[in-house]
Enzyme design. Structure first.
Site, mmCIF file in Angstrom:
data_model
loop_
_atom_site.group_PDB
_atom_site.id
_atom_site.type_symbol
_atom_site.label_atom_id
_atom_site.label_comp_id
_atom_site.label_asym_id
_atom_site.label_seq_id
_atom_site.Cartn_x
_atom_site.Cartn_y
_atom_site.Cartn_z
ATOM 1 N N CYS A 1 0.842 -1.209 0.000
ATOM 2 C CA CYS A 1 0.000 0.000 0.000
ATOM 3 C C CYS A 1 0.870 1.249 0.000
ATOM 4 O O CYS A 1 0.535 2.259 -0.630
ATOM 5 C CB CYS A 1 -0.901 0.007 1.228
ATOM 6 S SG CYS A 1 -1.880 -1.500 1.371
ATOM 7 N N ASP B 1 41.626 0.866 16.933
ATOM 8 C CA ASP B 1 42.611 1.909 17.195
ATOM 9 C C ASP B 1 42.932 1.816 18.686
ATOM 10 O O ASP B 1 42.076 1.411 19.475
ATOM 11 C CB ASP B 1 42.011 3.274 16.854
ATOM 12 C CG ASP B 1 42.915 4.415 17.272
ATOM 13 O OD1 ASP B 1 44.109 4.370 16.952
ATOM 14 O OD2 ASP B 1 42.419 5.336 17.946
#
Length: 709
Positions: free
Chosen positions: A20, A399
């Site tokens: 729809c 890191d």
């Protein structure tokens, strides 16, 4: 740019199914003045490029009685008040009443009696009015979706005299549609709960006057009055008062954070203790909470690989089902002389069971639920593609500074080996490092400030940063170099004494980063700086190993010995040290070649190339960190590494549930279709199979709400 200037975003109320939403999008694109339109079904929004009025948009959605309003416009209380059960479902209840009368009449008067047929006909018309309206339009336009299939099936049932079956299909489809609407609203509730976190009004001090204003009327520079127990309506900075703020809505942290003058605060957070006055720093559309909501909605709009596949599959699946249904209806009578009425009925049942409803929502409902749950836990996943990719990750690269460690290094060792005084050495080092942006430079400056040594008056020229090695500058005609061992060995060609070598080795073995101070003539001082590891880094790495991450790699510019010492302490699988930014990028690419799917965890700024090269970039971002929100695929909002195992576990759970949903939706349909062979498939069994599959995949997806950190 021109397209963005004509962009208008609207909230849509009343979506019941993805098909729809697609029809609504096509209808809006046909409006004069509209250049393009994009519906976000999961967020219940439409973006219109061009010009269209609200009545025009609602007319385009009239087939499903959609209501449209501009984004940001608040609904009236009368509109937000929930409808009563009778008012909301009157057509379903009335259709059920007529079908009950029809079956009663069938028992008493027979199935061909005028009252029986009339009751079934009334039930079909009342319960299936919107279905027939859209189904007929779709058939005329040769658009094949579930309403097209249902329309053909019900009309066919009526033609062959199966009025009771046709009415039963309509009522079950209406119930199925309402169940799907309810389940999708339940999945969307994660976004709505985010929207309702912050108050819509706030008490403001403006020009010495105390006013209660809507958040849309509050300006930058206005002063908010926040009493204990009140939530903040806007982002800002504390100017007066001292309190503890519960930031769990934004960061996922359960422990309140102390706030005093100068500290930032965020919309949607709760003031638990003292009175605060807060200067507004962002408009409501720019607050951290607004950005989170926007990112979550955009994430739900992004199609995951499995979702894109299902959408492509459904595009061909529906016409294929119509062809199969046609063959089921005509081949047995033509080839074997079977009953036309019986096999037309079987063909109609195939149409009903073939509705792709459950299949189409099998992926998006799981993705919406997972992304919404993650947002509540302080994790922003920017799309289904990243959610799925995270579930495939086999290796994680970290890191070091600010990720595995706190990112606030401190000086742990100082040895002056020159004839100059300690004070002069510290003063020279601090004067140079004050120009550097490196975290280690900050540790030096903080140490010198604490010692009370003056360095700010020194005149410095020719400051230069040497990437990956250190810095140099000239003071009073003498050039001083500060950096790692490579700087002095490779650039200055110095040879260290045995005493210096021993000091360097000892410091590095203890996990310190060593900074050497000197010039072309030799070393003047050795400074040891250590970045304290996060308390939870070791437990996080252990948990990642337990959930199946094969490799954890620490990428750092540190000396190998220093990096190895920290890695050993934390339990990292492997280390790559002395890396320049481009070398971090190469390291991530190498990991991808080895493991296929790799996540990179960094701060979102310095590690941008490596984050981009990874399969999934994950940024450690504190609340309000715009960079973390913008640069990575996933942002850990509370700057909390413990959210990483949770996020990976959630994504893997989501992948499992998506596979289960696809299997469930196709499996139930296949079982129902096999009933065609002995001729046992009925229309009501067909719709129950479709409704059951839709309900099962939705309930299965909602299990993702139970995954907690």
């Amino acid at each position: 740019m021109e397209k963005r200037q004509e962009e208008h975003v609207y909230r849509v109320e009343g979506f019941s199914c993805a098909g729809c939403a697609g029809t609504f999008e096509k209808n809006v694109k046909r409006i004069d003045g509209v250049k393009d339109a994009e519906v976000n079904f999961m967020a219940s929004k439409i973006t219109v490029y061009g010009s269209a009025t609200i009545p025009q948009l609602e007319k385009a959605g009239a087939f499903e009685q959609l209501r449209v309003r501009p984004e940001g416009e608040e609904l009236d209380e009368s509109e937000t008040k929930p409808q009563s059960f009778l008012m909301k479902y009157w057509h379903v209840l009335l259709a059920a009443l007529f079908i009950g009368l029809g079956f009663t009449s069938q028992l008493v008067n027979g199935e061909e009696h005028v009252f029986t047929v009339s009751a079934f006909f009334a039930s079909i018309v009342i319960g299936g009015y919107s279905l027939f309206k859209v189904g007929l339009q779709n058939l005329v336009r040769l658009t094949f979706d579930m309403k097209t299939l249902m329309f053909v099936a019900v009309i066919g049932a009526a033609i062959i005299g199966e009025w009771g079956e046709g009415a039963l299909v309509v009522i079950l489809f209406a119930i199925s549609e309402q169940l799907e609407r309810f389940s999708m609203d339940r999945a969307r509730r994660s976004i709505r709960s985010l929207m309702n976190i912050a108050p819509k009004k706030a008490t403001v001090l403006r020009n010495g006057e105390e006013l209660t204003l809507r958040v849309s009327e509050i300006l930058i520079g206005d002063m908010l009055k926040i009493k204990p127990g009140e939530k903040l309506a806007m982002d800002g900075v504390v100017t007066k008062g001292h309190s503890s703020i519960n930031q769990s809505a934004i960061t996922g942290e359960s422990i309140p954070v102390e706030k005093k003058a100068g500290d930032p605060v965020y919309a949607g957070t709760l003031n638990t203790e003292g009175y605060l006055e807060v200067e507004v720093t962002k408009l409501v559309k720019d607050t951290t909470l607004s950005k989170i909501i926007h990112l979550v909605e955009k994430a739900q709009e992004e199609r995951a690989p499995s979702q894109s596949f299902i959408d492509r599959f459904a595009k061909y699946y529906t016409p294929a089902i119509m062809v199969v249904a046609l063959f089921v209806a005509i081949l047995p009578p033509l080839i074997a002389g079977a009953s036309w009425e019986a096999w037309i009925y079987q063909g109609l049942a195939v149409l009903v069971v073939g509705c792709p409803c459950a299949l189409v929502i099998s992926t998006p409902v799981a993705i919406v639920t997972a992304i919404g749950n993650a947002a509540k836990q302080g994790v922003l996943i920017k799309g289904g593609v990243y959610l799925e990719e995270l579930g495939h990750v086999k290796a994680v690269a970290f890191d070091k500074t600010g990720t595995l460690t706190k990112g606030h290094p401190a000086v742990t060792y100082f040895n002056n080996v020159s004839d100059d005084s300690d004070e002069n050495v510290w003063s020279t080092v601090a004067a140079i490092e004050a120009y550097s942006q490196h975290p280690l430079a900050g540790a030096i400056v903080r140490k010198v400030d604490k010692l009370g040594v003056d360095y700010k008056e020194k005149e410095l020229i020719d400051f230069q940063s040497i990437t990956g090695k250190g810095v140099k500058a000239t003071l009073n005609g003498e050039t001083t170099w500060i950096g790692n061992k490579q700087l002095f060995v490779e650039d200055l060609q110095l040879t260290f004494s045995n005493e210096i070598k021993t000091t360097l080795n000892t410091l590095q073995s203890e996990g310190n980063t060593v900074m050497i101070v000197g010039n072309e003539r030799g070393v003047k001082a050795v400074i040891g700086v250590a970045d304290e590891a996060r308390e939870n880094s070791r437990s996080v790495l252990k948990r990642l190993n337990e959930i199946g991450i094969k490799e954890s790699v620490m990428l750092t510019g540190d000396d190998p010995k220093t990096a190895a010492a920290i890695a050993k302490r934390l339990g990292v699988s492997s280390v790559k040290a002395e890396l320049l930014p481009d070398e971090k990028l190469s390291a991530v690419k190498a990991l991808r070649e080895q493991y296929g799917s790799v996540a990179m965890v960094g701060d979102g700024v310095n590690d941008a190339p490596a984050l981009a090269a990874s399969s999934v970039g994950i940024a450690m971002g504190g609340a309000g960190t715009d960079t973390a929100l913008e640069t990575a695929d996933v942002a850990l909002m509370g700057d909390d590494l413990e959210k990483l195992p949770y996020t990976i576990a959630l994504s893997r759970r989501a992948l499992t549930i998506i596979k289960q949903n696809i299997t469930l939706s196709l499996g139930l349909k296949l079982i129902a279709l096999l009933l065609v062979i002995p001729g046992w498939l009925t229309l009501w069994i067909a719709i129950l199979a479709d409704m059951g599959a839709t309900l099962l995949v939705t309930l299965n997806s909602l299990r993702l709400l139970r995954v907690k950190k």
